[in-house]
Enzyme design. Structure first.
Site, PDB file in Angstrom:
ATOM      1  N   GLU A   1     -11.751  -4.070  -7.698  1.00  0.00           N
ATOM      2  CA  GLU A   1     -12.409  -3.743  -6.427  1.00  0.00           C
ATOM      3  C   GLU A   1     -13.683  -2.941  -6.648  1.00  0.00           C
ATOM      4  O   GLU A   1     -14.280  -2.457  -5.708  1.00  0.00           O
ATOM      5  CB  GLU A   1     -11.444  -3.026  -5.482  1.00  0.00           C
ATOM      6  CG  GLU A   1     -10.792  -1.794  -6.042  1.00  0.00           C
ATOM      7  CD  GLU A   1      -9.767  -1.169  -5.085  1.00  0.00           C
ATOM      8  OE1 GLU A   1      -9.808  -1.433  -3.880  1.00  0.00           O
ATOM      9  OE2 GLU A   1      -8.936  -0.381  -5.584  1.00  0.00           O
TER      10      GLU A   1
ATOM     11  N   ASN B   1     -12.182  -5.871   0.013  1.00  0.00           N
ATOM     12  CA  ASN B   1     -12.615  -4.888   1.027  1.00  0.00           C
ATOM     13  C   ASN B   1     -13.541  -3.866   0.385  1.00  0.00           C
ATOM     14  O   ASN B   1     -14.582  -3.522   0.936  1.00  0.00           O
ATOM     15  CB  ASN B   1     -11.409  -4.165   1.635  1.00  0.00           C
ATOM     16  CG  ASN B   1     -10.421  -5.113   2.268  1.00  0.00           C
ATOM     17  OD1 ASN B   1     -10.744  -6.274   2.470  1.00  0.00           O
ATOM     18  ND2 ASN B   1      -9.239  -4.629   2.566  1.00  0.00           N
TER      19      ASN B   1
ATOM     20  N   ARG C   1       0.875  -1.188   0.000  1.00  0.00           N
ATOM     21  CA  ARG C   1       0.000   0.000   0.000  1.00  0.00           C
ATOM     22  C   ARG C   1       0.905   1.228   0.000  1.00  0.00           C
ATOM     23  O   ARG C   1       1.300   1.725   1.053  1.00  0.00           O
ATOM     24  CB  ARG C   1      -0.896   0.003   1.230  1.00  0.00           C
ATOM     25  CG  ARG C   1      -2.043  -1.004   1.196  1.00  0.00           C
ATOM     26  CD  ARG C   1      -2.967  -0.798   2.391  1.00  0.00           C
ATOM     27  NE  ARG C   1      -4.238  -1.475   2.224  1.00  0.00           N
ATOM     28  CZ  ARG C   1      -4.533  -2.652   2.769  1.00  0.00           C
ATOM     29  NH1 ARG C   1      -3.658  -3.278   3.505  1.00  0.00           N
ATOM     30  NH2 ARG C   1      -5.734  -3.192   2.568  1.00  0.00           N
TER      31      ARG C   1
ATOM     32  N   CYS D   1      -6.167  -9.511  -2.802  1.00  0.00           N
ATOM     33  CA  CYS D   1      -5.454  -8.840  -1.710  1.00  0.00           C
ATOM     34  C   CYS D   1      -6.409  -8.217  -0.702  1.00  0.00           C
ATOM     35  O   CYS D   1      -5.987  -7.498   0.191  1.00  0.00           O
ATOM     36  CB  CYS D   1      -4.483  -7.807  -2.249  1.00  0.00           C
ATOM     37  SG  CYS D   1      -5.285  -6.533  -3.230  1.00  0.00           S
TER      38      CYS D   1
ATOM     39  N   ARG E   1       1.193  -1.128  -5.318  1.00  0.00           N
ATOM     40  CA  ARG E   1       0.000  -0.427  -5.777  1.00  0.00           C
ATOM     41  C   ARG E   1       0.280   1.065  -5.791  1.00  0.00           C
ATOM     42  O   ARG E   1       0.804   1.615  -4.829  1.00  0.00           O
ATOM     43  CB  ARG E   1      -1.162  -0.726  -4.821  1.00  0.00           C
ATOM     44  CG  ARG E   1      -2.423   0.042  -5.191  1.00  0.00           C
ATOM     45  CD  ARG E   1      -3.595  -0.372  -4.359  1.00  0.00           C
ATOM     46  NE  ARG E   1      -3.539   0.177  -3.024  1.00  0.00           N
ATOM     47  CZ  ARG E   1      -4.440  -0.054  -2.078  1.00  0.00           C
ATOM     48  NH1 ARG E   1      -5.451  -0.874  -2.330  1.00  0.00           N
ATOM     49  NH2 ARG E   1      -4.341   0.472  -0.893  1.00  0.00           N
TER      50      ARG E   1
ATOM     51  N   ARG F   1     -17.922  -0.406   4.410  1.00  0.00           N
ATOM     52  CA  ARG F   1     -17.051  -1.397   5.036  1.00  0.00           C
ATOM     53  C   ARG F   1     -16.697  -1.080   6.484  1.00  0.00           C
ATOM     54  O   ARG F   1     -16.199  -1.933   7.205  1.00  0.00           O
ATOM     55  CB  ARG F   1     -15.778  -1.565   4.200  1.00  0.00           C
ATOM     56  CG  ARG F   1     -14.917  -0.342   4.118  1.00  0.00           C
ATOM     57  CD  ARG F   1     -13.917  -0.459   2.987  1.00  0.00           C
ATOM     58  NE  ARG F   1     -12.544  -0.516   3.465  1.00  0.00           N
ATOM     59  CZ  ARG F   1     -11.489  -0.624   2.682  1.00  0.00           C
ATOM     60  NH1 ARG F   1     -11.639  -0.734   1.370  1.00  0.00           N
ATOM     61  NH2 ARG F   1     -10.289  -0.668   3.168  1.00  0.00           N
TER      62      ARG F   1
END
Ligand code: PEP
Ligand code: MG
Length: 599
Positions: free
Chosen positions: A460, A483, A320, A531, A361, A494
């Site tokens: 995502e 997520n 991240r 991930c 990322r 979330r």
């Protein structure tokens, strides 16, 4: 700052669940939100020392003397900080060094010495003037809409107190044994200034998971509970305490029976750790020979090191990179980013089993992860707003240096670039064009870079999952970010505890999107990984393997339990389970069914 060395969604927003004190014959029980798992036993060390008593006894001199004293203290405290920063940098403690560096800048700000002088004119008292000066700045920050800025008020007060303590001649308490650091707010310097082996746990009154104290605790894997609110007032310095970073339960002054009960838990935890340690060097292979890469989600090169050494990760599935951008005053330079990425890529290259790939990322700023120097502006729906790749594509000043840094790091092992929040082919192609431009600039600048860096996307958003058959033609890989995929597919925030019963990665709608994504990648000869948090669920891992996933990336401490599940099953069995699951109509039913299957 993002997210237990475990990840979000559970950590994405602070939620005070409940707080209760039970009968006096037992320990005081406080319940908060566990964010970093593990059981901690130690004595309470309260952060946020009250200076009132010292201030009453302080004998100020003339205003001129007080001004001189204050000016000297600003210089001396900044010097002391510099020495600690250098020490931390040498020891590779980058997060702590970064935070203290931000504090040093808050002292060297010329506006602050002017403000302190003004306050001395008004109060005639140097320590009080320093506290007032930083307090008024802190209050300005507290009024800001943005959670990140509000969170920085604690840094202001921390710095003010540090200087006032210097002026008052107060030394920090000596630490005996292991401590559980507790405070309504915890000044970052308290945690940054203590040796890791002295801190058993952290308790935060506030619910903020972007607090610097929590960021540091995460990188050091210190069991942590947040959001206990007024519960902090039940604790005194030196109180024995037990904290469970999984359940969020805290026992203050536990009885012998309670200690024994927890000793059992700690013993089991230790036994399990020893058992898992034996799995470290073994492959994540089913009994009939299908292997998957179990890799780590990280926020810094040090996390990669711990993941590989302690948990047997065979690479990194999600760096991240926004963590590299956090705790800084300004956009980190290409060179600084390069050093971070290179260190992580080099760590991954040391693995003896598996790919050793390091997937970096590009920054996922916005949503729940704002940055002070990137103005996103007020948004009604930040999760649906100006964030991630949307920012990168408009900010070449941010995007190009980051891409160049990753491409250069690729020379030192195997790196991959991953774009967050992509919703269509155009975004990917535009971003890919930036990669080409970054390469051209590197050629012009005569800098070496790796030409074989894979370029892929996070899946995502439901849009990306639906378009997976098309996107798969363009990308090198997919990594499914459950997520966000779960929250966007189900329209379930979330981080909202009230509707968390709806947040289920086994929801059939989510499972269909995931299956589609994996199959689309495989059809085009590309690989798909995951991930999001779902990857760390052993019951999910086996059905994902049956769908054809090639890589599962998670917070490193989850790797052993997932590996164990995989090593105890055959693909034939896993496929049967998947078939059954795909026939079911309800996510809760699927969850229950998977929990009953033992192997
Ligand atoms: C995800 O959305 O699943 C993910 C891994 O990204 P983040 O948690 O950083 O949003
Ligand atoms: Mg995400």
């Amino acid at each position: 700052m993002a997210k237990k060395v475990e990840d979000r969604p559970t950590e994405s927003k602070s939620t005070v669940k409940s707080f209760k004190i039970e009968g006096k014959s037992m320990a005081d029980k406080i319940k908060g939100k566990g964010v970093i798992s593990g059981v901690a036993v130690g004595t309470i060390l309260l952060a946020g020392q009250n200076l009132d008593g010292y201030l009453v006894n302080y004998q100020p001199g003339t205003k001129a003397t007080e001004k001189k004293k204050a000016a000297a203290a600003l210089v001396k405290v900044a010097e002391n900080l510099k020495a600690t920063i250098d020490d931390y940098t040498e020891k590779g403690l980058k997060e702590q060094a970064g935070i203290l560096e931000a504090h040093r800048l808050l002292i060297e700000d010329p506006a602050i010495s002017e403000k302190v002088d003004e306050e001395i004119e008004a109060t005639g008292n140097a320590p009080k003037a320093v506290l007032n000066a930083y307090e008024s700045n802190a209050q300005l920050f507290e009024q800001m809409e943005d959670e990140y800025f509000r969170g920085r008020a604690v840094d202001m007060r921390d710095v003010g107190k540090r200087i006032a303590k210097f002026l008052l001649g107060i030394k920090d308490p000596e630490i005996v044994g292991k401590v559980i650091v507790a405070g309504k707010e915890i000044e970052p310097s308290v945690i940054a200034g203590l040796p890791t082996d002295k801190i058993a746990g952290v308790i935060l009154g506030a619910g903020s998971t972007t607090a610097h104290a929590v960021i540091i605790a995460k990188t050091r894997a210190i069991p942590t509970v947040v959001g206990v609110g007024e519960g902090i007032e039940q604790m005194a310095n030196g109180d024995p305490a037990i904290l469970d970073g999984e359940t969020g339960e805290i026992l203050i002054r536990p009885t012998d029976e309670e200690r024994t009960a927890y000793n059992e838990k700690i013993k089991k935890q230790e036994e399990l750790k020893a058992h898992y340690a034996q799995l470290k060097a073994l492959p994540a292979k089913t009994q009939d020979g299908t292997e998957v890469e179990l890799v780590a989600n990280i926020g810094s090169p040090a996390d990669a090191d711990a993941a590989i050494k302690n948990f047997g990760a065979t690479g990194v599935g999600l760096f991240r990179s926004e963590f590299v951008f956090m705790g800084k005053q300004d956009i980190p330079k290409e060179e600084d980013q390069f050093k971070e990425y290179k260190a992580a890529v080099e760590k991954c290259a040391t693995v003896t089993h598996g790919e050793g790939l390091c997937v970096i990322r590009t920054m996922d700023i916005g949503g729940d992860k704002p940055l002070p120097y990137i103005q996103v502006g007020e948004e009604e729906n930040p999760f649906l707003g100006y964030r991630a790749i949307r920012i990168s594509l408009q900010r070449r000043d941010l995007f190009l240096p980051q891409l160049k840094a990753i491409l250069r790091a690729g020379k030192f092992g195997k790196a991959a670039i991953m774009f967050p929040m992509v919703i269509n082919v155009k975004e990917f192609l535009d971003a890919k064009e930036f990669v080409e431009e970054a390469k051209r600039e590197l050629v012009q600048e005569g800098k070496e870079y790796a030409d074989n860096v894979q370029v892929g996307i996070m899946v995502e958003t439901p849009a990306a999952a639906v378009m997976a058959p098309i996107l798969a033609k363009y990308v090198d890989f997919f990594s499914i970010g459950t997520n966000d995929l779960v929250q966007y597919t189900l329209a379930v925030d979330r981080g909202n505890a009230q509707i968390s019963y709806l947040y289920n990665h086994f929801n059939p709608a989510v499972l269909r999107l995931i299956k589609r994504t994996i199959e689309s990648a495989n059809k085009e000869g590309k690989w798909a990984g995951m991930c999001g948090e779902m990857a760390s669920d052993p019951n999910a891992a086996i059905i994902l393997m049956a769908m054809g996933i090639k890589e599962l990336s998670m917070s490193a401490p989850s790797i052993p339990k997932v590996k164990e599940r995989i090593r105890n099953i055959t693909m034939v069995e896993a496929k049967k389970i998947l078939d059954k699951v795909m026939e079911m109509e309800d996510g809760d039913e699927i969850k229950k069914y998977l929990a009953t299957i033992q192997n």
